[in-house]
Design a protein around this motif. Structure first.
Motif, PDB file in Angstrom:
ATOM      1  N   ASP A  26     -26.737 102.748  -2.047  1.00  0.00           N
ATOM      2  CA  ASP A  26     -26.090 102.590  -3.251  1.00  0.00           C
ATOM      3  C   ASP A  26     -25.342 101.359  -3.128  1.00  0.00           C
ATOM      4  OD1 ASP A  26     -27.447 104.438  -4.926  1.00  0.00           O
ATOM      5  OD2 ASP A  26     -25.590 105.330  -4.742  1.00  0.00           O
ATOM      6  N   ARG A  70     -25.353  97.850  -5.040  1.00  0.00           N
ATOM      7  CA  ARG A  70     -24.128  97.350  -5.921  1.00  0.00           C
ATOM      8  C   ARG A  70     -23.526  95.590  -5.797  1.00  0.00           C
ATOM      9  NH1 ARG A  70     -20.403 101.741  -7.203  1.00  0.00           N
ATOM     10  NH2 ARG A  70     -21.092 103.950  -6.221  1.00  0.00           N
ATOM     11  N   THR A 111     -22.511  99.313 -19.008  1.00  0.00           N
ATOM     12  CA  THR A 111     -22.931  99.847 -18.300  1.00  0.00           C
ATOM     13  C   THR A 111     -24.483  98.863 -18.767  1.00  0.00           C
ATOM     14  OG1 THR A 111     -24.521 101.350 -20.390  1.00  0.00           O
ATOM     15  CG2 THR A 111     -22.521 102.694 -19.130  1.00  0.00           C
ATOM     16  N   LEU A 166     -25.912 101.740 -14.443  1.00  0.00           N
ATOM     17  CA  LEU A 166     -24.895 100.823 -13.658  1.00  0.00           C
ATOM     18  C   LEU A 166     -23.418 101.219 -14.234  1.00  0.00           C
ATOM     19  CD1 LEU A 166     -26.634  97.560 -12.001  1.00  0.00           C
ATOM     20  CD2 LEU A 166     -26.719  99.969 -10.828  1.00  0.00           C
ATOM     21  N   HIS A 167     -22.793 101.732 -14.192  1.00  0.00           N
ATOM     22  CA  HIS A 167     -21.736 102.297 -15.036  1.00  0.00           C
ATOM     23  C   HIS A 167     -20.256 100.494 -14.843  1.00  0.00           C
ATOM     24  CE1 HIS A 167     -22.339 105.690 -16.966  1.00  0.00           C
ATOM     25  NE2 HIS A 167     -23.135 106.403 -15.640  1.00  0.00           N
ATOM     26  N   ASP A 193     -16.924  97.775 -14.511  1.00  0.00           N
ATOM     27  CA  ASP A 193     -15.745  98.141 -15.220  1.00  0.00           C
ATOM     28  C   ASP A 193     -15.669  95.680 -14.612  1.00  0.00           C
ATOM     29  OD1 ASP A 193     -13.180  97.658 -15.380  1.00  0.00           O
ATOM     30  OD2 ASP A 193     -12.207  97.955 -12.985  1.00  0.00           O
ATOM     31  N   VAL A 229     -19.107  97.679 -10.076  1.00  0.00           N
ATOM     32  CA  VAL A 229     -20.078  98.419 -10.226  1.00  0.00           C
ATOM     33  C   VAL A 229     -19.478 100.134 -10.090  1.00  0.00           C
ATOM     34  CG1 VAL A 229     -22.816  99.928  -9.912  1.00  0.00           C
ATOM     35  CG2 VAL A 229     -22.199  97.012 -10.353  1.00  0.00           C
ATOM     36  N   THR A 230     -19.495 100.842 -10.961  1.00  0.00           N
ATOM     37  CA  THR A 230     -18.507 101.703 -10.804  1.00  0.00           C
ATOM     38  C   THR A 230     -19.306 103.085 -10.221  1.00  0.00           C
ATOM     39  OG1 THR A 230     -17.944 102.627 -12.804  1.00  0.00           O
ATOM     40  CG2 THR A 230     -16.650 100.954 -11.525  1.00  0.00           C
ATOM     41  N   ARG A 231     -20.623 103.705 -10.986  1.00  0.00           N
ATOM     42  CA  ARG A 231     -20.947 104.714 -10.738  1.00  0.00           C
ATOM     43  C   ARG A 231     -22.511 103.800 -10.769  1.00  0.00           C
ATOM     44  NH1 ARG A 231     -20.431 108.809 -14.534  1.00  0.00           N
ATOM     45  NH2 ARG A 231     -22.204 108.342 -15.383  1.00  0.00           N
ATOM     46  N   ILE A 232     -23.671 104.407  -9.678  1.00  0.00           N
ATOM     47  CA  ILE A 232     -24.603 104.308 -10.106  1.00  0.00           C
ATOM     48  C   ILE A 232     -25.265 105.751 -10.526  1.00  0.00           C
ATOM     49  CG2 ILE A 232     -26.532 103.761  -9.154  1.00  0.00           C
ATOM     50  CD1 ILE A 232     -25.251 102.243  -6.996  1.00  0.00           C
ATOM     51  N   ASP A 233     -26.296 105.363 -11.552  1.00  0.00           N
ATOM     52  CA  ASP A 233     -27.102 107.169 -12.241  1.00  0.00           C
ATOM     53  C   ASP A 233     -28.697 106.841 -11.814  1.00  0.00           C
ATOM     54  OD1 ASP A 233     -24.682 108.262 -13.063  1.00  0.00           O
ATOM     55  OD2 ASP A 233     -24.652 107.688 -14.823  1.00  0.00           O
TER      56      ASP A 233
END
Length: 156
Positions: free
Chosen positions: A6, A10, A53, A44-45, A47, A27-31
């Motif tokens: 990750d 990122r 996204t 990718l979430h 900011d 990148v605040t979160r990866i699903d």
């Protein structure tokens, strides 16, 4: 790069998106949406930047298939931006945002909940018919442009 790393994903996506948008993106979160032998697809979430996204696709094996996906996405993105397709109508593909050939990584618009599948399920008959016409025309142009046809003929 290990596909399941990750931190590296990122970093690479942050660089790609920052370059594409000219802004600092975090990148605040990866699903992970798809993780198999040919590619890794992740939401990718973010900011910062121009979207909340995006979807990243990392080509792991069979690069010819992955780069074909990339080329088709670029073609359909360009076609969707043409004057022939209205912004008010559903797009035929997500927008291509950025890519890095060496990293075998590209990023596209996230159309979750706004794509053609939603139109098919929830749209009225006229909207669905118009969208199917546009997809048919886009598919024909894609074949013309990639089967030795000239670019002008492909774009009309």
């Amino acid at each position: 790069m290990s596909p399941r790393d990750d931190a590296k994903l990122r970093k690479r996506c942050r660089r790609l998106l920052g370059d594409a948008w000219g802004a600092d993106v975090r990148v605040t979160r990866i699903d992970i949406l798809k993780d198999w032998n040919r590619n890794l697809v992740a939401r990718l979430h973010l900011d910062g930047g121009q979207a909340g996204t995006v979807i990243a696709k990392l080509i792991l094996t069979q690069p010819a298939c992955g780069f074909s996906d990339w080329a088709a996405l670029c073609f359909l993105s360009e076609l969707s931006e043409s004057s022939e397709l209205s912004e008010a109508s559903p797009r035929v593909a997500p927008r291509f945002i950025a890519g890095d050939v060496q990293e075998q990584l590209f990023v596209m618009e996230d159309v979750a909940g706004t794509g053609f599948d939603v139109l098919l399920m929830d749209g009225d008959r006229a909207q669905v018919g118009a969208a199917l016409d546009r997809i048919g025309a886009a598919t024909a142009r894609l074949h013309a442009a990639t089967a030795g046809g000239d670019r002008e003929r492909a774009y009309g």
